[in-house]
Design an enzyme around this catalytic site. Structure first.
Site, short mmCIF file in Angstrom:
data_model
loop_
_atom_site.label_atom_id
_atom_site.label_comp_id
_atom_site.label_asym_id
_atom_site.label_seq_id
_atom_site.Cartn_x
_atom_site.Cartn_y
_atom_site.Cartn_z
N PHE A 109 -1.41 9.62 -13.95
CA PHE A 109 -0.64 10.34 -12.92
C PHE A 109 0.56 11.07 -13.47
CE2 PHE A 109 -3.46 8.23 -10.15
CZ PHE A 109 -3.47 8.98 -8.99
N CYS B 205 -4.21 10.76 1.85
CA CYS B 205 -3.33 9.59 1.70
C CYS B 205 -1.89 9.92 1.30
CB CYS B 205 -3.95 8.62 0.70
SG CYS B 205 -5.44 7.87 1.36
N LYS C 266 0.83 -1.21 0.00
CA LYS C 266 0.00 0.00 0.00
C LYS C 266 0.87 1.27 0.00
CE LYS C 266 -3.31 2.90 0.55
NZ LYS C 266 -4.20 3.25 -0.53
N LYS D 173 0.38 11.86 3.92
CA LYS D 173 0.63 11.13 5.17
C LYS D 173 1.35 9.81 4.91
CE LYS D 173 -3.46 8.46 6.31
NZ LYS D 173 -2.93 7.12 6.16
N1 LIG Z 1 -9.64 8.16 2.37
C1 LIG Z 1 -9.06 7.46 1.40
O1 LIG Z 1 -9.14 7.78 0.22
C2 LIG Z 1 -8.30 6.20 1.73
C3 LIG Z 1 -7.96 5.31 0.70
C4 LIG Z 1 -7.26 4.16 1.03
C5 LIG Z 1 -6.89 3.91 2.34
N2 LIG Z 1 -7.21 4.80 3.31
C6 LIG Z 1 -6.84 4.49 4.69
O2 LIG Z 1 -7.99 3.98 5.37
C7 LIG Z 1 -7.97 4.39 6.75
C8 LIG Z 1 -9.24 5.15 7.08
O3 LIG Z 1 -9.23 6.34 6.31
P1 LIG Z 1 -10.53 7.26 6.16
O4 LIG Z 1 -10.20 8.31 5.17
O5 LIG Z 1 -11.72 6.40 5.95
O6 LIG Z 1 -10.59 7.88 7.64
P2 LIG Z 1 -11.74 8.77 8.29
O7 LIG Z 1 -11.05 9.68 9.21
O8 LIG Z 1 -12.61 9.33 7.21
O9 LIG Z 1 -12.63 7.73 9.11
C9 LIG Z 1 -12.17 7.02 10.21
C10 LIG Z 1 -13.39 6.72 11.11
O10 LIG Z 1 -12.96 5.86 12.15
C11 LIG Z 1 -13.68 6.22 13.32
N3 LIG Z 1 -13.00 5.68 14.50
C12 LIG Z 1 -11.80 6.02 15.03
N4 LIG Z 1 -11.52 5.26 16.10
C13 LIG Z 1 -12.57 4.41 16.27
C14 LIG Z 1 -12.88 3.39 17.20
N5 LIG Z 1 -12.05 3.10 18.20
N6 LIG Z 1 -14.03 2.72 17.06
C15 LIG Z 1 -14.89 3.01 16.06
N7 LIG Z 1 -14.66 3.98 15.14
C16 LIG Z 1 -13.50 4.66 15.23
C17 LIG Z 1 -13.71 7.73 13.27
O11 LIG Z 1 -14.72 8.27 14.10
C18 LIG Z 1 -13.96 7.96 11.78
O12 LIG Z 1 -15.35 8.04 11.51
C19 LIG Z 1 -6.68 5.20 6.92
O13 LIG Z 1 -5.67 4.36 7.36
C20 LIG Z 1 -6.39 5.67 5.51
O14 LIG Z 1 -5.03 5.91 5.30
C21 LIG Z 1 -7.93 5.93 3.05
#
Ligand SMILES: NC(=O)c1ccc[n+]([C@@H]2O[C@H](COP(=O)([O-])OP(=O)(O)OC[C@H]3O[C@@H](n4cnc5c(N)ncnc54)[C@H](O)[C@@H]3O)[C@@H](O)[C@H]2O)c1
Length: 486
Positions: free
Chosen positions: A260, A271, A215, A274
């Protein structure tokens, strides 16, 4: 098989929605009570094309529900997805607090076998820490440590096209390690994604550590391509070449490909910034340096300020009395996500230099307001000179320059004559290379793209101007309304 998704943000909601659309019974857990209440009432807290519709039909059919009750949620799923945030810590490393607290929570509630699938982006070795946290709780409860397995299943969706990416994946990476539950875990992961593998297998099986690193490698590669093209563009600028021709010229090489390779005013989002930081930090912790990835980050930081630098070259460092219009606030089109958006850096710098800023975004207005309030916390008065316009043309009224920061489709073919009439000076700084420099030059507009034959820019005079701005004042009501909503 029943599914529980822990964390209902971008990744969790899309995963839950799409899996329910494939017929699975899904429970989405989040600790944010307000978010869960909104979801239970049918509201979707993020803007993602198609997501609302998928959630609505599966909610109506009883295939997806939302809860804050960890016990109920963990009881429900045979597969427990971890999809919580992994934000950067002060030193750039991924903060695993949410992931590990979820792991402990799973350990506290586990009764029968569960497959824990990590979808969050996490550094190599995190699965081991998740196992330790779960096992710690199980030992405490005197339960068998074979009651679970942890696999890695990183997510590659793109915001703005997330549903499509999930439903039509290029590949599905699954990392599973040897152990007593290997066969069961493989079968469950195979069943989970069977719908996507009917024609040919899209699943790439590997060990957990390789999956975790895959990833980061993917995001670092994509970010590097962007920064590479930005450096080529900046060189093209001084050499009088056009990066758009260069992009097509190299993209046609099948070893390179077209994706890209777009030069612009820097990448943002939740993403790339970070994940590149976290990769550099992981390498450092193991005595290695990631020189290419570090350079990618540095180029990007500078690139975010490119348009401000250009404006300063033309207008001088003090922008008091200038009005700058901004088109596009979200870090990319089709999302309201403001995390690490270029607009945040640009707007703060413009305000600090005394400019008035009037910005328009089709979707991200209130998210942007909330983000800017955080960015300007040290000097909230700066925002007195910031205005959210009701539409693209309103933002332009009386402007000394327009900066295009996000390539929303509605900005692709604007009425240039009207723009010219509305602006005090028709100067376009195109951070996404949307427009044709020659055509704008013929219209008598000054245009600067990123690496786009900027020798074509017509020089406009930028003599000092009075700081009162009737146009700007007229949109204060709108500003107050949006401030109140933010
Ligand atoms: N956003 C993207 O495009 C994307 C793409 C691929 C991977 N990711 C990865 O996926 C992961 C999540 O990213 P995101 O953008 O969805 O994050 P986000 O911040 O949008 O959502 C995370 C959610 O988790 C909840 N949360 C935190 N701790 C919790 C707990 N203990 N119990 C229950 N809920 C809890 C938060 O309240 C929040 O709603 C990250 O590691 C990110 O790097 C994100």
């Amino acid at each position: 098989m029943r599914i529980t998704v822990i964390g209902s943000g971008y990744v969790g909601l899309v995963t839950g929605a799409c899996l329910s659309d494939l017929g699975f019974k899904v429970v989405c857990l989040d600790k944010d009570e307000e978010k869960v209440r909104a979801l239970q009432e049918g509201d979707v807290p993020i803007y993602e094309p198609g997501l609302k519709e998928v959630l609505a039909r599966n909610r109506a059919d009883g295939r997806i529900r939302f809860t804050t009750d960890a016990c109920e949620a963990i009881e429900h799923g045979d597969i427990l997805f971890i999809a919580v945030g992994t934000p950067p810590s002060e030193d750039g490393s991924a903060d695993l607090a949410h992931v590990l607290s979820v792991a402990s929570m799973i350990g506290r509630h586990l009764k029968g076998f569960k497959l824990v699938v990590n979808k969050s982006t996490v550094p190599v070795g995190t699965a081991d820490r998740v196992r330790s946290a779960i096992s710690h709780e199980l030992s405490h409860r005197g339960m068998s440590l074979d009651l679970y397995d942890v696999v890695s299943n990183p997510e590659f969706l793109k915001e703005g096209a997330a549903i499509d990416d999930f439903m039509r994946p290029d590949r599905i990476v699954v990392g599973i390690d040897d152990g007593v539950n290997l066969a069961k875990s493989q079968r469950m992961m195979g069943d989970l994604y069977a719908s996507f593998n009917r024609h040919h297998s899209r699943t790439v099986w590997m060990d957990v550590r390789s999956a975790e690193l895959t990833k980061y490698a993917a995001n670092a590669m994509l970010a590097t391509r962007i920064s590479f093209m930005n450096e080529i563009a900046n060189l093209a600028d001084v050499l009088g070449a056009d990066v758009d021709h260069i992009r097509r010229g190299i993209g046609a090489d099948t070893r390179i490909g077209h994706s890209f390779l777009y030069a612009g005013c820097g990448y943002g989002g939740s993403c790339f910034p970070k994940d590149t930081q976290a990769l550099v930090s992981t390498a450092k912790a193991h005595g290695q340096s990631m020189r290419l990835v570090s350079a990618t980050e540095q180029v990007n930081e500078q690139q975010k300020l490119l348009l401000v630098d250009r404006l300063v070259q033309r207008m001088g460092p003090d922008l008091s009395g200038r009005k700058i219009a901004i088109w596009g606030l979200s870090f990319k089109p089709n999302t309201d996500d403001m995390r690490e958006a270029t607009s945040r850096v640009v707007i703060r710098h413009l305000l600090e230099r005394g400019a008035m800023v009037s910005a328009y975004d089709p979707v991200a207005g209130s998210e942007a307001m909330a983000a800017l309030q955080i960015d300007c916390q040290a000097d909230p008065g700066l925002l007195d000179r910031f205005d959210l316009a009701a539409d693209d043309m309103q933002a332009l009224q009386g402007a000394d320059a327009l900066m295009v920061l996000t390539e929303w489709k509605i900005f692709h073919n604007p009425d240039f004559q009207l723009m010219k009439d509305l602006m005090r000076r028709p100067f376009i700084l195109d951070g996404r290379n949307l427009y044709n420099p020659e055509a704008l030059s013929e219209l008598g507009m000054a245009y600067q793209g990123v690496g786009r034959r900027n020798d074509l820019v017509q020089l406009l005079s930028f003599e000092p101007i009075p700081s009162t701005d009737a146009f700007f004042q007229s949109s204060q009501v709108e500003k107050q309304k949006l401030n109140a909503n933010a």
